[in-house]
Design a protein around this motif. Structure first.
Motif, mmCIF file in Angstrom:
data_model
loop_
_atom_site.group_PDB
_atom_site.id
_atom_site.type_symbol
_atom_site.label_atom_id
_atom_site.label_comp_id
_atom_site.label_asym_id
_atom_site.label_seq_id
_atom_site.Cartn_x
_atom_site.Cartn_y
_atom_site.Cartn_z
ATOM 1 N N ALA A 105 33.249 105.256 103.116
ATOM 2 C CA ALA A 105 34.143 105.083 104.271
ATOM 3 C C ALA A 105 33.742 105.949 105.447
ATOM 4 O O ALA A 105 34.583 106.551 106.106
ATOM 5 C CB ALA A 105 35.573 105.389 103.845
ATOM 6 N N GLY A 106 32.442 106.044 105.695
ATOM 7 C CA GLY A 106 32.038 106.787 106.886
ATOM 8 C C GLY A 106 30.554 107.110 106.867
ATOM 9 O O GLY A 106 29.807 106.656 106.002
ATOM 10 N N VAL B 157 27.430 105.174 100.351
ATOM 11 C CA VAL B 157 27.810 103.765 100.226
ATOM 12 C C VAL B 157 27.711 103.168 101.618
ATOM 13 O O VAL B 157 28.154 103.773 102.598
ATOM 14 C CB VAL B 157 29.239 103.582 99.693
ATOM 15 C CG1 VAL B 157 29.636 102.122 99.753
ATOM 16 C CG2 VAL B 157 29.343 104.112 98.275
ATOM 17 N N ALA C 2 27.884 99.220 103.900
ATOM 18 C CA ALA C 2 28.381 97.843 103.792
ATOM 19 C C ALA C 2 27.654 96.939 104.778
ATOM 20 O O ALA C 2 28.079 95.813 105.020
ATOM 21 C CB ALA C 2 29.886 97.815 104.029
ATOM 22 N N ARG D 44 20.102 103.236 108.929
ATOM 23 C CA ARG D 44 20.457 104.530 109.536
ATOM 24 C C ARG D 44 20.438 105.621 108.460
ATOM 25 O O ARG D 44 19.937 106.728 108.691
ATOM 26 C CB ARG D 44 21.879 104.416 110.130
ATOM 27 C CG ARG D 44 22.083 105.185 111.414
ATOM 28 C CD ARG D 44 23.483 104.995 111.951
ATOM 29 N NE ARG D 44 23.803 103.580 112.158
ATOM 30 C CZ ARG D 44 25.066 103.120 112.202
ATOM 31 N NH1 ARG D 44 26.093 103.946 112.023
ATOM 32 N NH2 ARG D 44 25.308 101.849 112.403
ATOM 33 N N HIS E 222 38.572 100.285 99.984
ATOM 34 C CA HIS E 222 38.157 100.086 101.372
ATOM 35 C C HIS E 222 36.839 99.310 101.386
ATOM 36 O O HIS E 222 35.885 99.731 100.733
ATOM 37 C CB HIS E 222 37.964 101.479 101.982
ATOM 38 C CG HIS E 222 37.465 101.486 103.368
ATOM 39 N ND1 HIS E 222 38.174 100.970 104.414
ATOM 40 C CD2 HIS E 222 36.307 101.936 103.884
ATOM 41 C CE1 HIS E 222 37.477 101.137 105.522
ATOM 42 N NE2 HIS E 222 36.347 101.714 105.229
ATOM 43 N N GLY F 88 33.787 96.391 103.215
ATOM 44 C CA GLY F 88 33.163 95.734 104.365
ATOM 45 C C GLY F 88 33.380 94.230 104.220
ATOM 46 O O GLY F 88 34.139 93.784 103.352
HETATM 47 O O1 TUI Z 1 29.489 103.103 110.834
HETATM 48 C C1 TUI Z 1 30.025 104.124 110.355
HETATM 49 O O2 TUI Z 1 30.226 105.209 110.922
HETATM 50 C C2 TUI Z 1 30.505 104.062 108.907
HETATM 51 O O3 TUI Z 1 30.381 102.746 108.435
HETATM 52 C C3 TUI Z 1 30.830 102.515 107.172
HETATM 53 C C4 TUI Z 1 31.765 101.483 106.974
HETATM 54 C C5 TUI Z 1 32.240 101.208 105.685
HETATM 55 C C6 TUI Z 1 31.765 101.964 104.623
HETATM 56 C C7 TUI Z 1 32.234 101.714 103.279
HETATM 57 C C8 TUI Z 1 32.687 100.522 102.780
HETATM 58 N N1 TUI Z 1 33.025 100.788 101.482
HETATM 59 C C9 TUI Z 1 32.742 102.076 101.254
HETATM 60 C C10 TUI Z 1 32.878 102.786 99.959
HETATM 61 N N2 TUI Z 1 34.134 102.442 99.396
HETATM 62 C C11 TUI Z 1 35.226 103.202 99.710
HETATM 63 O O4 TUI Z 1 35.189 104.158 100.450
HETATM 64 N N3 TUI Z 1 36.371 102.779 99.095
HETATM 65 C C12 TUI Z 1 37.568 103.392 99.251
HETATM 66 N N4 TUI Z 1 38.628 102.927 98.636
HETATM 67 C C13 TUI Z 1 39.771 103.624 98.905
HETATM 68 C C14 TUI Z 1 39.573 104.679 99.710
HETATM 69 S S1 TUI Z 1 40.826 105.744 100.200
HETATM 70 C C15 TUI Z 1 41.654 104.721 101.333
HETATM 71 C C16 TUI Z 1 43.003 104.670 101.289
HETATM 72 C C17 TUI Z 1 43.635 103.852 102.173
HETATM 73 C C18 TUI Z 1 42.932 103.148 103.095
HETATM 74 C C19 TUI Z 1 41.548 103.247 103.086
HETATM 75 N N5 TUI Z 1 40.912 104.008 102.191
HETATM 76 S S2 TUI Z 1 37.947 104.778 100.196
HETATM 77 N N6 TUI Z 1 32.274 102.655 102.333
HETATM 78 C C20 TUI Z 1 30.816 102.987 104.818
HETATM 79 C C21 TUI Z 1 30.351 103.259 106.100
#
Ligand code: TUI
Length: 302
Positions: free
Chosen positions: A95-96, A115, A117, A124, A143, A145
């Protein structure tokens, strides 16, 4: 030699997903002892809790294990400091963008597996020095993509030369064979490990996964830009009603706060956020991690 097994020093190229609240030291150690790579989820926990989990995992396994840092957590900076001090073998991130931490993690001798998506993010991360990427398809829980595992995996394999772990929708060895056919070096599995004996999720949560049918793992939060996949229940229906009515992101967020805890700790399967992926429909029993890991590689060459 399989590149993920070589990179991580593990027997089977399978990583247990670092699911917030669910992936504790007990689960991570069980998967590592079974020959895969277990990940402790930092989730939204503060740094001292993560440190204690790393220390506990060390008493439960002498195999490599990692920590999954969720970069949306308000504690992610201090959690990363603890990780750099405690030096688990691996850090995965979700998620980042972990770019700002990569140099110091490498100096500490820690392998980094973000991770991603999208193809752009994969490139990058390779450029920033990641040791591998985990390409997670929209089939996954939590969370997500937008791209499916089937189309994201081969495009990421073509775009980077570092090892690629494919995640999202893997329920048994048919998926493992598919992942290798798509060019991946390994798989990451979350949902099926919720239904492991060693996972300390509430029985109601595990049973909800066992009962899930093909279309029960639904996405909410697309309208607020934070799409999350979880099992259909009163909470997801309420989410979808609010989204249809064009409710504000704050109102929708408000509904979700504490959702994971209500499900995971209290077993509240109606008002909790039962995060799980589309593979839930293919999980039919609660098993020890060692059996689950072996099942993914039954009749699989790697
Ligand atoms: O461009 C950027 O800066 C970052 O871009 C990204 C965009 C998406 C991702 C991504 C997608 N999936 C993941 C790994 N999976 C996850 O992170 N799955 C998650 N599940 C629950 C989580 S806690 C939560 C609680 C409520 C609402 C949202 N999240 S985190 N990372 C990684 C990088």
């Amino acid at each position: 030699m399989n590149r993920i097994c070589e990179l991580l020093g593990i027997e089977y190229p399978i990583i247990q997903g670092g699911m917030a609240w669910v992936a504790t030291a007990e689960l991570a150690a069980a998967v590592s002892n079974a020959g895969g790579l277990g990940l402790i989820a930092a989730g939204g926990a503060p740094a001292d809790v993560v440190r204690e989990q790393i220390k506990k995992a060390r008493t439960l396994t002498d195999k490599p294990f990692g920590v999954n840092v969720m970069l949306m957590s308000p504690f992610s900076d201090e959690v990363m400091e603890v990780v750099i001090e405690e030096k688990p073998a691996v850090v995965a991130t979700g998620a980042g963008n972990p770019g700002k931490y990569i140099e110091r993690l490498k100096e500490a001798g820690i392998k980094i597996m973000p991770v991603i998506a999208s193809v752009a993010m994969a490139k990058r991360m390779e450029k920033a020095g990641a040791d591998a990427v985990i390409a997670e398809g929209t089939e996954a829980g939590g969370h997500i993509g937008e791209l499916t595992t089937m189309v994201l995996t081969p495009q990421v394999v073509d775009a980077v030369s570092i090892p690629v772990v494919s995640a999202g929708g893997y329920a048994d060895s048919r998926g493992t064979k598919a992942a290798f056919a798509l060019g991946a070096d390994g798989i990451q599995v979350g949902t099926r490990f919720i239904c492991s004996t060693e996972c300390i999720a509430h029985e109601n949560y595990k049973n909800a996964v066992l009962k899930a049918k093909d279309r029960d793992a639904v996405v909410t939060g697309r309208s607020t830009g934070a799409p999350v996949r979880a099992l259909k229940n009163k909470l997801t229906k309420e989410y979808q009603r609010l989204e249809k009515e064009g409710a504000s992101a704050e109102e929708i967020e408000e509904l979700g706060v504490g959702g994971l805890r209500r499900a995971f700790q209290d077993g509240d399967i109606e008002n909790g956020s039962l995060m799980a992926g589309q593979s839930a429909a293919m999980v039919h029993e609660i098993q020890p991690c060692a059996e689950i890991v072996k099942d993914y590689f039954k009749d699989v060459e790697f």
